[in-house]
Write a protein that holds these residues in place. Structure first.
Motif, PDB file in Angstrom:
ATOM      1  N   TRP A 276       0.816  -1.212   0.000  1.00 39.36           N
ATOM      2  CA  TRP A 276       0.000   0.000   0.000  1.00 39.36           C
ATOM      3  C   TRP A 276       0.853   1.268   0.000  1.00 39.36           C
ATOM      4  CZ3 TRP A 276      -4.944  -0.157   3.535  1.00 39.36           C
ATOM      5  CH2 TRP A 276      -5.723  -1.281   3.217  1.00 39.36           C
ATOM      6  N   PHE A 277       1.922   1.258   0.799  1.00 39.73           N
ATOM      7  CA  PHE A 277       2.671   2.496   1.037  1.00 39.73           C
ATOM      8  C   PHE A 277       4.020   2.540   0.340  1.00 39.73           C
ATOM      9  CE2 PHE A 277       0.562   2.145   5.457  1.00 39.73           C
ATOM     10  CZ  PHE A 277      -0.636   2.641   4.963  1.00 39.73           C
ATOM     11  N   GLY A 278       4.441   1.443  -0.272  1.00 35.36           N
ATOM     12  CA  GLY A 278       5.743   1.419  -0.928  1.00 35.36           C
ATOM     13  C   GLY A 278       6.913   1.441   0.034  1.00 35.36           C
ATOM     14  N   MET A 279       6.692   1.040   1.282  1.00 33.96           N
ATOM     15  CA  MET A 279       7.754   0.982   2.283  1.00 33.96           C
ATOM     16  C   MET A 279       8.290  -0.441   2.373  1.00 33.96           C
ATOM     17  SD  MET A 279       6.088   3.194   5.400  1.00 33.96           S
ATOM     18  CE  MET A 279       5.423   4.843   5.153  1.00 33.96           C
ATOM     19  N   GLU A 280       9.575  -0.610   2.115  1.00 33.44           N
ATOM     20  CA  GLU A 280      10.164  -1.941   2.184  1.00 33.44           C
ATOM     21  C   GLU A 280      10.402  -2.332   3.640  1.00 33.44           C
ATOM     22  OE1 GLU A 280      10.480  -3.965  -0.363  1.00 33.44           O
ATOM     23  OE2 GLU A 280       9.589  -2.375  -1.596  1.00 33.44           O
ATOM     24  N   LEU A 281      10.337  -3.630   3.892  1.00 32.94           N
ATOM     25  CA  LEU A 281      10.540  -4.148   5.241  1.00 32.94           C
ATOM     26  C   LEU A 281      11.923  -4.770   5.361  1.00 32.94           C
ATOM     27  CD1 LEU A 281       7.074  -5.849   5.838  1.00 32.94           C
ATOM     28  CD2 LEU A 281       7.782  -3.534   6.414  1.00 32.94           C
ATOM     29  N   ALA A 282      12.530  -4.603   6.517  1.00 33.80           N
ATOM     30  CA  ALA A 282      13.831  -5.213   6.807  1.00 33.80           C
ATOM     31  C   ALA A 282      13.616  -6.440   7.687  1.00 33.80           C
ATOM     32  CB  ALA A 282      14.746  -4.218   7.525  1.00 33.80           C
ATOM     33  N   THR A 283      14.412  -7.473   7.492  1.00 34.94           N
ATOM     34  CA  THR A 283      14.302  -8.695   8.286  1.00 34.94           C
ATOM     35  C   THR A 283      15.315  -8.741   9.418  1.00 34.94           C
ATOM     36  OG1 THR A 283      15.753  -9.864   6.738  1.00 34.94           O
ATOM     37  CG2 THR A 283      13.385  -9.992   6.334  1.00 34.94           C
ATOM     38  N   SER A 284      16.319  -7.879   9.387  1.00 33.62           N
ATOM     39  CA  SER A 284      17.314  -7.829  10.464  1.00 33.62           C
ATOM     40  C   SER A 284      18.177  -6.590  10.256  1.00 33.62           C
ATOM     41  CB  SER A 284      18.193  -9.089  10.473  1.00 33.62           C
ATOM     42  OG  SER A 284      18.979  -9.160   9.295  1.00 33.62           O
ATOM     43  N   GLY A 285      19.051  -6.326  11.212  1.00 35.05           N
ATOM     44  CA  GLY A 285      19.984  -5.205  11.107  1.00 35.05           C
ATOM     45  C   GLY A 285      20.947  -5.236  12.268  1.00 35.05           C
ATOM     46  N   THR A 286      21.894  -4.311  12.252  1.00 39.14           N
ATOM     47  CA  THR A 286      22.861  -4.152  13.335  1.00 39.14           C
ATOM     48  C   THR A 286      22.656  -2.784  13.961  1.00 39.14           C
ATOM     49  OG1 THR A 286      24.484  -5.551  12.206  1.00 39.14           O
ATOM     50  CG2 THR A 286      25.301  -4.072  13.920  1.00 39.14           C
ATOM     51  N   ALA A 287      22.396  -2.751  15.268  1.00 35.42           N
ATOM     52  CA  ALA A 287      22.138  -1.484  15.949  1.00 35.42           C
ATOM     53  C   ALA A 287      23.308  -0.529  15.760  1.00 35.42           C
ATOM     54  CB  ALA A 287      21.893  -1.729  17.430  1.00 35.42           C
ATOM     55  N   ALA A 288      23.005   0.707  15.323  1.00 38.94           N
ATOM     56  CA  ALA A 288      24.060   1.692  15.048  1.00 38.94           C
ATOM     57  C   ALA A 288      23.822   3.025  15.730  1.00 38.94           C
ATOM     58  CB  ALA A 288      24.185   1.902  13.538  1.00 38.94           C
ATOM     59  N   THR A 289      22.552   3.441  15.877  1.00 39.32           N
ATOM     60  CA  THR A 289      22.241   4.772  16.403  1.00 39.32           C
ATOM     61  C   THR A 289      20.980   4.702  17.240  1.00 39.32           C
ATOM     62  OG1 THR A 289      23.138   5.756  14.377  1.00 39.32           O
ATOM     63  CG2 THR A 289      21.824   7.184  15.789  1.00 39.32           C
ATOM     64  N   LEU A 290      20.946   5.495  18.336  1.00 42.34           N
ATOM     65  CA  LEU A 290      19.769   5.596  19.184  1.00 42.34           C
ATOM     66  C   LEU A 290      19.213   7.014  19.100  1.00 42.34           C
ATOM     67  CD1 LEU A 290      21.278   3.078  20.321  1.00 42.34           C
ATOM     68  CD2 LEU A 290      20.444   3.735  22.591  1.00 42.34           C
ATOM     69  N   LEU A 291      17.906   7.118  18.881  1.00 38.49           N
ATOM     70  CA  LEU A 291      17.226   8.402  18.869  1.00 38.49           C
ATOM     71  C   LEU A 291      16.183   8.444  19.982  1.00 38.49           C
ATOM     72  CD1 LEU A 291      16.379   9.434  15.190  1.00 38.49           C
ATOM     73  CD2 LEU A 291      18.221  10.256  16.645  1.00 38.49           C
ATOM     74  N   PHE A 292      16.053   9.598  20.600  1.00 44.93           N
ATOM     75  CA  PHE A 292      15.027   9.835  21.606  1.00 44.93           C
ATOM     76  C   PHE A 292      14.208  11.038  21.152  1.00 44.93           C
ATOM     77  CE2 PHE A 292      18.677   7.927  23.745  1.00 44.93           C
ATOM     78  CZ  PHE A 292      18.077   6.820  24.344  1.00 44.93           C
ATOM     79  N   PRO A 293      13.151  10.803  20.364  1.00 44.55           N
ATOM     80  CA  PRO A 293      12.383  11.925  19.813  1.00 44.55           C
ATOM     81  C   PRO A 293      11.382  12.488  20.810  1.00 44.55           C
ATOM     82  CG  PRO A 293      11.495   9.857  19.006  1.00 44.55           C
ATOM     83  CD  PRO A 293      12.703   9.495  19.829  1.00 44.55           C
ATOM     84  N   HIS A 294      10.988  13.726  20.528  1.00 44.07           N
ATOM     85  CA  HIS A 294       9.965  14.421  21.305  1.00 44.07           C
ATOM     86  C   HIS A 294       9.180  15.290  20.328  1.00 44.07           C
ATOM     87  CE1 HIS A 294       7.949  16.912  24.247  1.00 44.07           C
ATOM     88  NE2 HIS A 294       8.498  17.992  23.744  1.00 44.07           N
ATOM     89  N   ILE A 295       7.868  15.260  20.420  1.00 36.40           N
ATOM     90  CA  ILE A 295       7.014  16.031  19.514  1.00 36.40           C
ATOM     91  C   ILE A 295       6.614  17.352  20.166  1.00 36.40           C
ATOM     92  CG2 ILE A 295       4.841  16.093  18.258  1.00 36.40           C
ATOM     93  CD1 ILE A 295       6.684  14.078  17.064  1.00 36.40           C
ATOM     94  N   ASP A 296       6.886  18.441  19.461  1.00 40.96           N
ATOM     95  CA  ASP A 296       6.445  19.779  19.866  1.00 40.96           C
ATOM     96  C   ASP A 296       5.857  20.436  18.619  1.00 40.96           C
ATOM     97  OD1 ASP A 296       6.051  22.407  20.546  1.00 40.96           O
ATOM     98  OD2 ASP A 296       8.007  22.677  21.502  1.00 40.96           O
ATOM     99  N   PRO A 297       4.527  20.563  18.539  1.00 41.92           N
ATOM    100  CA  PRO A 297       3.897  21.053  17.309  1.00 41.92           C
ATOM    101  C   PRO A 297       4.467  22.368  16.796  1.00 41.92           C
ATOM    102  CG  PRO A 297       2.234  20.253  18.833  1.00 41.92           C
ATOM    103  CD  PRO A 297       3.535  20.251  19.584  1.00 41.92           C
ATOM    104  N   ALA A 298       4.930  23.234  17.692  1.00 44.31           N
ATOM    105  CA  ALA A 298       5.401  24.557  17.276  1.00 44.31           C
ATOM    106  C   ALA A 298       6.886  24.595  16.940  1.00 44.31           C
ATOM    107  CB  ALA A 298       5.111  25.571  18.375  1.00 44.31           C
ATOM    108  N   ALA A 299       7.592  23.476  17.130  1.00 43.71           N
ATOM    109  CA  ALA A 299       9.048  23.480  16.985  1.00 43.71           C
ATOM    110  C   ALA A 299       9.479  23.146  15.563  1.00 43.71           C
ATOM    111  CB  ALA A 299       9.674  22.489  17.956  1.00 43.71           C
ATOM    112  N   ALA A 300      10.652  23.626  15.210  1.00 46.57           N
ATOM    113  CA  ALA A 300      11.331  23.155  14.004  1.00 46.57           C
ATOM    114  C   ALA A 300      12.187  21.953  14.411  1.00 46.57           C
ATOM    115  CB  ALA A 300      12.221  24.251  13.427  1.00 46.57           C
TER     116      ALA A 300
END
Length: 378
Positions: A276-300
């Motif tokens: 439906w969305f054209g997004m490919e799926l991954a079956t495995s990977g090697t951890a490389a980066t950690l992100l800790f996101p936060h949503i603020d509607p007014a922020a860039a």
């Protein structure tokens, strides 16, 4: 009587087979696990040792098991949001249970790694079989030293970016934005992880992905889903009817359960991401980066200062499985998120990887540009 069919799934060293007299039941498991775990059809007569789910549409067998349960002392619990009446034999190793609301009966033989499901209709039986097969595979993986994290994940060139945070923090937003920028989607909400040599290997946790109506619209995916539904295609049956009605009526604002504590979301099959969305799926990977996101509607979108690191809530446990507690003893005594030693080892190894705290606004294009640039710089 239909000829039995079988689907076998593999994840690392875990292997589980689903056997049924109804082809749609094994097809469901093949579809559900195939994109992320190596699921394939096998001859039913070739089955040998290993964890086995026998899931049949058989009203007589259901009635027989329900009668047995009714004749014994029972424990009333909740499983898959439905009441479950449960009994155990004198050894505690054979568990028989019935869910009258779903028309399902279970018989678990934990020492033999076998669970039988008898039901009155194909769809509930198929849903239960896939759920139980996944729990059996999880038990094997956890006993083999894997740990289950509460994180979304995407992969490019074999390297996995993991996004952590509580509900509403932006884990799903991060994963889906990057999945539209040449990353492969590994997980929407949780992943298995294990140290293998110098690497931290990551595996997906197959499940329906929950996406809020507002996020679906912001990502430009709402009209795709609505058009597919109007043409007769279906989303995962665990989706609340109110969500389906909202989609068909072109209502895009978030829907909330009574009390307003939990959002009712679109439930997307794993294989609908690519189709439906054209997004490919991954079956495995090697951890490389950690992100800790936060949503603020007014922020860039931007990097922000902070000392956020992995916390206890970033690791799954049996206590966090509010929908599917281990009433059938499928985990064989191990914590639902992994043993303490494995979790500690993973935490130490993840702590050495690059960490980024980021704020994301409501401009999805700006968010995607920022995240792709940040991920590409690693």
């Amino acid at each position: 009587m239909s000829t039995p069919t079988a689907t076998r799934l593999h994840a690392a060293d875990a292997s589980v087979t689903v056997l049924s007299n109804t082809p749609s039941v094994t097809y469901w498991s093949h579809r559900y696990f195939g994109p992320w775990w190596n699921a394939f059809e096998v001859p039913a007569q070739s089955l040998c040792s290993g964890p086995l789910v026998i899931a049949d549409v058989d009203e007589l067998a259901y009635t027989d098991l329900a009668t047995r349960v009714a004749a014994c002392p029972q424990e009333e619990v909740t499983y898959a949001k439905a009441p479950l009446l449960l009994t155990r034999d004198s050894t505690g190793t054979i568990i028989t249970a019935v869910s009258p609301d779903e028309g399902l009966a279970y018989r678990s033989e934990s020492l033999a790694e076998r669970l039988t499901i008898s039901g009155c209709a194909p769809e509930p039986v198929a849903l239960a079989a896939a759920r139980i097969a996944r729990e059996m595979a999880r038990a094997t993986l956890l006993w083999d030293g894997w740990t289950l994290l509460h994180a979304s994940a995407v992969v490019r060139d074999g390297k996995a970016l993991l996004a952590f945070g509580s509900k509403g923090s932006g884990k799903t937003t991060t994963a889906l934005l990057l999945a539209r920028r040449d990353f492969h989607l590994l997980a929407n909400d949780r992943v298995f992880i294990k140290p293998v040599g110098d690497e931290l290997r990551v595996l997906p946790w197959p499940s329906a992905a929950a996406i809020g109506l507002g996020l679906l619209d912001a990502l430009g995916l709402y009209d795709i889903v609505r058009d597919r539904l109007q043409s007769g295609e279906q989303l995962h049956p665990t989706q609340h009817q109110d969500v389906t009605d909202a989609l068909l009526a072109d209502r895009r604002e978030p829907l909330w359960e009574p009390g307003g504590k939990r959002e009712r979301k679109v439930q997307v099959f794993p294989d609908q991401f690519p189709t439906w969305f054209g997004m490919e799926l991954a079956t495995s990977g090697t951890a490389a980066t950690l992100l800790f996101p936060h949503i603020d509607p007014a922020a860039a979108p931007a990097l922000i200062d902070g000392d956020r690191t992995l916390a206890e809530d970033d690791f799954m446990t049996g206590a966090t499985e509010d929908r599917y507690p281990d009433h059938f003893h499928l985990a064989r005594g191990i914590n639902g998120g992994g043993n303490d030693l494995a979790c500690a080892s993973v935490a130490d190894r993840l702590a050495a990887l690059p960490h980024h705290q980021v704020v994301l606004g409501h401009d999805t294009t700006a968010n995607a540009d920022f995240l792709a640039k940040l991920a590409g710089a690693q």
